[in-house]
Write a protein that holds these residues in place. Structure first.
Motif, PDB file in Angstrom:
ATOM      1  N   GLY A   7       4.510  -3.076 -52.082  1.00 53.41           N
ATOM      2  CA  GLY A   7       4.905  -4.232 -52.688  1.00 53.41           C
ATOM      3  C   GLY A   7       3.911  -4.907 -53.642  1.00 53.41           C
ATOM      4  O   GLY A   7       3.011  -4.218 -54.043  1.00 53.41           O
ATOM      5  N   HIS A   8       4.262  -5.823 -54.379  1.00 50.70           N
ATOM      6  CA  HIS A   8       3.594  -6.713 -55.154  1.00 50.70           C
ATOM      7  C   HIS A   8       2.268  -7.218 -54.811  1.00 50.70           C
ATOM      8  O   HIS A   8       2.237  -7.493 -53.688  1.00 50.70           O
ATOM      9  N   VAL A   9       1.459  -7.249 -55.757  1.00 49.52           N
ATOM     10  CA  VAL A   9      -0.087  -7.750 -55.142  1.00 49.52           C
ATOM     11  C   VAL A   9       0.109  -9.080 -54.661  1.00 49.52           C
ATOM     12  O   VAL A   9       1.024  -9.786 -55.287  1.00 49.52           O
ATOM     13  N   ASP A  10      -0.692  -9.521 -53.742  1.00 49.27           N
ATOM     14  CA  ASP A  10      -0.666 -10.764 -53.022  1.00 49.27           C
ATOM     15  C   ASP A  10       0.575 -11.423 -52.228  1.00 49.27           C
ATOM     16  O   ASP A  10       0.792 -12.195 -51.747  1.00 49.27           O
ATOM     17  N   HIS A  11       1.448 -10.199 -52.051  1.00 45.58           N
ATOM     18  CA  HIS A  11       2.622 -10.559 -51.265  1.00 45.58           C
ATOM     19  C   HIS A  11       2.685 -10.340 -49.903  1.00 45.58           C
ATOM     20  O   HIS A  11       3.279 -10.812 -49.269  1.00 45.58           O
ATOM     21  N   GLY A  12       1.330  -9.992 -49.563  1.00 47.67           N
ATOM     22  CA  GLY A  12       0.857  -9.910 -48.117  1.00 47.67           C
ATOM     23  C   GLY A  12       0.748  -8.644 -47.312  1.00 47.67           C
ATOM     24  O   GLY A  12       0.963  -8.609 -46.144  1.00 47.67           O
ATOM     25  N   LYS A  13       0.655  -7.572 -48.102  1.00 48.16           N
ATOM     26  CA  LYS A  13       0.392  -6.233 -47.475  1.00 48.16           C
ATOM     27  C   LYS A  13      -0.695  -6.239 -46.453  1.00 48.16           C
ATOM     28  O   LYS A  13      -0.451  -5.570 -45.499  1.00 48.16           O
ATOM     29  N   THR A  14      -1.708  -6.624 -47.022  1.00 50.10           N
ATOM     30  CA  THR A  14      -2.998  -6.305 -46.270  1.00 50.10           C
ATOM     31  C   THR A  14      -3.002  -7.079 -45.003  1.00 50.10           C
ATOM     32  O   THR A  14      -3.253  -6.783 -44.001  1.00 50.10           O
ATOM     33  N   THR A  15      -2.388  -8.342 -45.180  1.00 51.79           N
ATOM     34  CA  THR A  15      -2.302  -9.490 -44.134  1.00 51.79           C
ATOM     35  C   THR A  15      -1.244  -8.819 -42.973  1.00 51.79           C
ATOM     36  O   THR A  15      -1.525  -8.865 -41.777  1.00 51.79           O
ATOM     37  N   LEU A  16      -0.223  -8.264 -43.309  1.00 41.88           N
ATOM     38  CA  LEU A  16       0.859  -7.332 -42.469  1.00 41.88           C
ATOM     39  C   LEU A  16       0.185  -6.395 -41.952  1.00 41.88           C
ATOM     40  O   LEU A  16       0.194  -6.345 -40.709  1.00 41.88           O
ATOM     41  N   ILE A  42      10.539  -9.569 -45.930  1.00 38.88           N
ATOM     42  CA  ILE A  42      10.713 -10.569 -46.909  1.00 38.88           C
ATOM     43  C   ILE A  42       9.307 -11.781 -46.115  1.00 38.88           C
ATOM     44  O   ILE A  42       9.776 -12.230 -44.882  1.00 38.88           O
ATOM     45  N   ASN A  43       8.302 -11.767 -46.902  1.00 35.78           N
ATOM     46  CA  ASN A  43       7.122 -12.231 -46.171  1.00 35.78           C
ATOM     47  C   ASN A  43       7.001 -13.769 -46.588  1.00 35.78           C
ATOM     48  O   ASN A  43       7.443 -14.353 -47.391  1.00 35.78           O
ATOM     49  N   LYS A  44       6.247 -14.401 -46.005  1.00 36.14           N
ATOM     50  CA  LYS A  44       5.647 -15.806 -46.290  1.00 36.14           C
ATOM     51  C   LYS A  44       6.946 -16.781 -46.162  1.00 36.14           C
ATOM     52  O   LYS A  44       7.084 -18.005 -46.680  1.00 36.14           O
ATOM     53  N   CYS A  45       7.726 -16.329 -45.101  1.00 33.99           N
ATOM     54  CA  CYS A  45       8.860 -17.276 -44.791  1.00 33.99           C
ATOM     55  C   CYS A  45       8.369 -18.481 -43.970  1.00 33.99           C
ATOM     56  O   CYS A  45       9.195 -19.543 -44.024  1.00 33.99           O
ATOM     57  N   ASP A  46       7.092 -18.781 -43.562  1.00 34.35           N
ATOM     58  CA  ASP A  46       6.783 -19.865 -43.099  1.00 34.35           C
ATOM     59  C   ASP A  46       6.516 -21.041 -44.146  1.00 34.35           C
ATOM     60  O   ASP A  46       6.356 -22.150 -44.069  1.00 34.35           O
ATOM     61  N   LYS A  47       6.373 -20.566 -45.422  1.00 37.56           N
ATOM     62  CA  LYS A  47       6.120 -21.672 -46.795  1.00 37.56           C
ATOM     63  C   LYS A  47       7.477 -22.601 -46.759  1.00 37.56           C
ATOM     64  O   LYS A  47       8.624 -21.816 -46.749  1.00 37.56           O
ATOM     65  N   PRO A  48       7.499 -23.741 -47.190  1.00 34.01           N
ATOM     66  CA  PRO A  48       8.731 -24.625 -47.190  1.00 34.01           C
ATOM     67  C   PRO A  48       9.452 -23.936 -48.504  1.00 34.01           C
ATOM     68  O   PRO A  48      10.567 -24.152 -48.457  1.00 34.01           O
ATOM     69  N   ILE A  96       9.708 -12.430 -42.098  1.00 34.62           N
ATOM     70  CA  ILE A  96       8.656 -12.542 -41.368  1.00 34.62           C
ATOM     71  C   ILE A  96       7.580 -13.367 -42.023  1.00 34.62           C
ATOM     72  O   ILE A  96       7.792 -13.775 -43.450  1.00 34.62           O
ATOM     73  N   SER A  97       6.511 -13.690 -41.328  1.00 33.47           N
ATOM     74  CA  SER A  97       5.238 -14.492 -41.774  1.00 33.47           C
ATOM     75  C   SER A  97       4.239 -13.616 -41.161  1.00 33.47           C
ATOM     76  O   SER A  97       3.928 -13.439 -40.070  1.00 33.47           O
ATOM     77  N   ALA A  98       3.580 -12.801 -42.286  1.00 32.58           N
ATOM     78  CA  ALA A  98       2.456 -11.927 -41.834  1.00 32.58           C
ATOM     79  C   ALA A  98       1.257 -12.760 -41.323  1.00 32.58           C
ATOM     80  O   ALA A  98       0.636 -12.360 -40.419  1.00 32.58           O
ATOM     81  N   LEU A  99       1.161 -14.027 -42.119  1.00 31.10           N
ATOM     82  CA  LEU A  99      -0.120 -14.742 -41.627  1.00 31.10           C
ATOM     83  C   LEU A  99       0.133 -15.048 -40.321  1.00 31.10           C
ATOM     84  O   LEU A  99      -0.867 -15.101 -39.465  1.00 31.10           O
ATOM     85  N   LYS A 100       1.442 -15.587 -39.810  1.00 35.93           N
ATOM     86  CA  LYS A 100       1.299 -16.208 -38.579  1.00 35.93           C
ATOM     87  C   LYS A 100       1.784 -15.619 -37.540  1.00 35.93           C
ATOM     88  O   LYS A 100       1.955 -15.451 -36.214  1.00 35.93           O
TER      89      LYS A 100
HETATM   90  P1  GDP Z   1      -1.612  -7.946 -50.757  1.00 30.43           P
HETATM   91  O1  GDP Z   1      -2.139  -8.189 -52.152  1.00 30.43           O
HETATM   92  O2  GDP Z   1      -0.219  -7.668 -50.709  1.00 30.43           O
HETATM   93  O3  GDP Z   1      -2.333  -7.178 -49.636  1.00 30.43           O
HETATM   94  O4  GDP Z   1      -1.646  -9.448 -50.257  1.00 30.43           O
HETATM   95  P2  GDP Z   1      -2.666 -10.298 -48.988  1.00 30.43           P
HETATM   96  O5  GDP Z   1      -2.334  -9.568 -47.559  1.00 30.43           O
HETATM   97  O6  GDP Z   1      -4.151 -10.169 -49.598  1.00 30.43           O
HETATM   98  O7  GDP Z   1      -1.974 -11.465 -48.943  1.00 30.43           O
HETATM   99  C1  GDP Z   1      -2.299 -12.414 -50.346  1.00 30.43           C
HETATM  100  C2  GDP Z   1      -2.307 -13.812 -49.993  1.00 30.43           C
HETATM  101  O8  GDP Z   1      -1.288 -14.497 -49.205  1.00 30.43           O
HETATM  102  C3  GDP Z   1      -3.433 -14.117 -48.998  1.00 30.43           C
HETATM  103  O9  GDP Z   1      -4.006 -15.387 -49.205  1.00 30.43           O
HETATM  104  C4  GDP Z   1      -2.848 -14.340 -47.527  1.00 30.43           C
HETATM  105  O10 GDP Z   1      -3.337 -15.210 -46.597  1.00 30.43           O
HETATM  106  C5  GDP Z   1      -1.578 -14.927 -48.096  1.00 30.43           C
HETATM  107  N1  GDP Z   1      -0.379 -14.564 -47.167  1.00 30.43           N
HETATM  108  C6  GDP Z   1       0.040 -13.322 -46.758  1.00 30.43           C
HETATM  109  N2  GDP Z   1       0.938 -13.278 -45.722  1.00 30.43           N
HETATM  110  C7  GDP Z   1       1.352 -14.560 -45.810  1.00 30.43           C
HETATM  111  C8  GDP Z   1       2.442 -15.278 -45.048  1.00 30.43           C
HETATM  112  O11 GDP Z   1       3.114 -14.605 -44.396  1.00 30.43           O
HETATM  113  N3  GDP Z   1       2.334 -16.594 -45.242  1.00 30.43           N
HETATM  114  C9  GDP Z   1       1.442 -17.496 -46.048  1.00 30.43           C
HETATM  115  N4  GDP Z   1       1.645 -18.756 -46.140  1.00 30.43           N
HETATM  116  N5  GDP Z   1       0.600 -16.696 -46.670  1.00 30.43           N
HETATM  117  C10 GDP Z   1       0.543 -15.325 -46.453  1.00 30.43           C
END
Ligand code: GDP
Length: 509
Positions: free
Chosen positions: A79-88, A179-185, A215-219
């Motif tokens: 996926g695109h950078v910052d979309h949450g791959k590492t977090t997941l 579909i990530n970051k679904c916790d965001k408004p 999903i929400s990878a963060l939560k």
């Molecule tokens: P990657 O570049 O795809 O690996 O993205 P990262 O996993 O590094 O995530 C990038 C940013 O998005 C980080 O600041 C994470 O904390 C944030 N992030 C990742 N997943 C979520 C999520 O489900 N919800 C929210 N609010 N932020 C997230």
């Protein structure tokens, strides 16, 4: 020029002993270069004899489907950078560790296994930039069964989202949409699904077969649903593996560990890997000493789809290298030798190409230089001719230059040969005699106006051998008091010359 080539030669790893007999380089030329380099030159008959038959390890033929057993899926997250791959990935890994008894240490080794409460398993690839995925793709062998495409719900489809989709489609690997970051408004999952229609990623609610999980990878929200969707897709794909026979695997990561030495993480494709197995990968081989899982625990064996850390390598293989088990250490050495030899040959061919290019350049520049020189000489000749004519036209004889001690002459002959014969005789004329012959001009062809003008200027006699002087020329000669002497026999002409000379010596006036 040659120095350039010499430099090129030094910059290559070319071992002169390895020069191939069929090399396109010509012997003389290469000797020239080598002499300069001080290297010895001998063509590699020896090496030629040593050209071995292909002793590479080979993949076994496809297994009989009857012997295949189900295996769990190998998944890559893209996926695109910052979309949450590492977090997941972190969340998935930690969930697994938390589920295990205390003491489990998570370390990043390139792949890890997640066990679900249902007993199902999923192997996740966790390699930076998905190097292994790309490497295997370029060989037409795919390590990944399923791609989880992570798209941030508030961001939607971005550049690398599209690239990931293209990867998946080219490799014909099915996608699950996370579909990530679904916790965001501001999250808008439906917009993401609509956007993806443009790229032929059609979710179930649009009549396609792509499962979408919010999903929400963060939560850590809905990760179990994502895992279950993965297992469900794996069932549909009916993934099977052959747990018997010689092992086939792929290196996903490779590193040197202080304590363990060269270490690889591999995913088993076929067979069951055990301690003591002899493996080859790239130009390295291993006798497997130890096997570890991603939690640093030793394991006794690894079956298809399992990630495993392998200890026992002689050198470090590269991510993406295929691992093949062979029967013996002897065989492993043979395979590695062969591969090194082939690589060497390839490198040599490259080196030859470089040298050959340099040689061509050298030859070209030499040819151009010659052409330039040639045209220069030609131009010079033309110029001199032009000057002669100018001189002859411009010089108006004011007074005859009389020198009793020299006899100026012009010689014209019918062909080069006769002119040359006369010149030879003139050359033997003894210069000790007091009267010198002075050859003003010689050439082939009838006597012409230039000859007469030149002769008039220098008071010369024009000798012709087997040539004519036209009426006009003769009249001009009379007018300018130039004597023309025509002969058809060389010795007559020579006698005539001698008479002229003695006449000069004893002036009759
Ligand atoms: P990657 O570049 O795809 O690996 O993205 P990262 O996993 O590094 O995530 C990038 C940013 O998005 C980080 O600041 C994470 O904390 C944030 N992030 C990742 N997943 C979520 C999520 O489900 N919800 C929210 N609010 N932020 C997230």
């Amino acid at each position: 020029d040659i120095d350039h080539v010499y430099e090129a030669l030094l910059n290559t790893s070319l071992d002169i002993d390895l020069l191939e007999p069929e090399s396109p380089l010509d012997d003389i030329w290469i000797k020239e270069v080598l002499k300069k380099s001080g290297k010895k030159y001998k063509r590699a008959q020896l090496k030629q004899e040593k050209v071995r038959e292909n002793k590479d390890a080979v993949r076994r033929p496809e297994a009989d489907p009857a012997f295949l057993i189900p295996r769990f899926p190998v998944v890559t997250i893209m996926g695109h950078v910052d979309h949450g791959k590492t977090t997941l990935l972190d969340k998935l890994r930690k969930t697994q560790v938390a589920a295990m008894e205390a003491g489990g240490i998570t370390q990043h080794i390139g792949a890890f296994l997640v066990s679900l409460p249902s007993g199902e398993k999923i192997t996740f690839l966790d390699t930076p930039g998905h190097a292994a995925f790309s490497a295997m793709r370029s060989r037409g062998a795919y390590l990944t069964d399923i791609i989880i495409l992570v798209v941030a719900a508030e961001d939607g489809v971005m550049k690398q989202t599209v690239e990931s989709i293209q990867h998946a489609q080219n490799a014909q690997v099915p996608i699950i949409l996370a579909i990530n970051k679904c916790d965001k408004p501001e999250a808008d999952p439906e917009r993401v699904k609509k956007e993806l229609l443009t790229y032929d990623v059609v979710c179930e609610e649009y009549g396609g077969d792509v499962q979408a999980v919010h999903i929400s990878a963060l939560k850590g929200d809905n990760l179990m649903a994502l895992a279950e969707a993965t297992v469900a897709l794996a069932e549909v794909l009916e993934l099977k593996g052959d747990p018997t026979g010689l092992v086939e695997a792929v290196v996903v990561e490779s590193r040197t560990d202080k304590g363990k030495g060269p270490v690889t993480t591999a995913i088993i494709k076929r067979g069951t890997l055990r301690k003591g197995a002899v493996l080859v990968a790239g130009k390295s081989w291993a006798k497997v000493r130890l096997l570890f899982d991603e939690n640093g625990k030793t394991i006794s064996d690894a079956c298809p789809s399992m990630p495993v850390e392998i200890i026992g390598w002689k050198d470090l293989p590269s991510a993406g290298d295929e691992i093949l088990e062979v029967e013996s250490e002897q065989r492993a050495r043979e395979v590695v030798d062969w591969r090194k030899y082939v690589k060497e040959q390839e490198k040599m061919k490259e080196d030859f190409k470089v040298i050959e290019t340099k040689r061509k350049e050298h030859e070209d520049s030499r040819r151009r230089a010659w052409e330039k020189l040639g045209s220069l000489q030609w131009k010079e000749r033309e110029y001199i001719k032009y000057q002669d004519i100018k001189k002859l036209q411009n010089v108006k004889p004011k007074e005859k230059i009389e020198d009793l001690n020299t006899l100026p002459i012009i010689i014209k002959g019918d062909v080069d040969g006769s002119v040359e014969a006369i010149l030879n005789v003139i050359n033997t004329y003894d210069a000790a005699d007091e009267c010198k012959l002075e050859l003003l001009h010689f050439g082939v062809g009838d006597i012409n106006e230039n000859d007469i003008n030149l002769a008039a200027t220098f008071n010369a006699v024009v000798y012709g051998f087997s040539v004519n002087a036209s009426k006009v020329i003769q009249q001009l000669a009379v007018k300018k008091r130039v004597r023309i002497k025509l002969h058809n026999i060389i010795y007559r002409l020579v006698e005539d010359l001698q008479e002229e000379l003695s006449g000069k010596l004893t002036p009759s006036v």
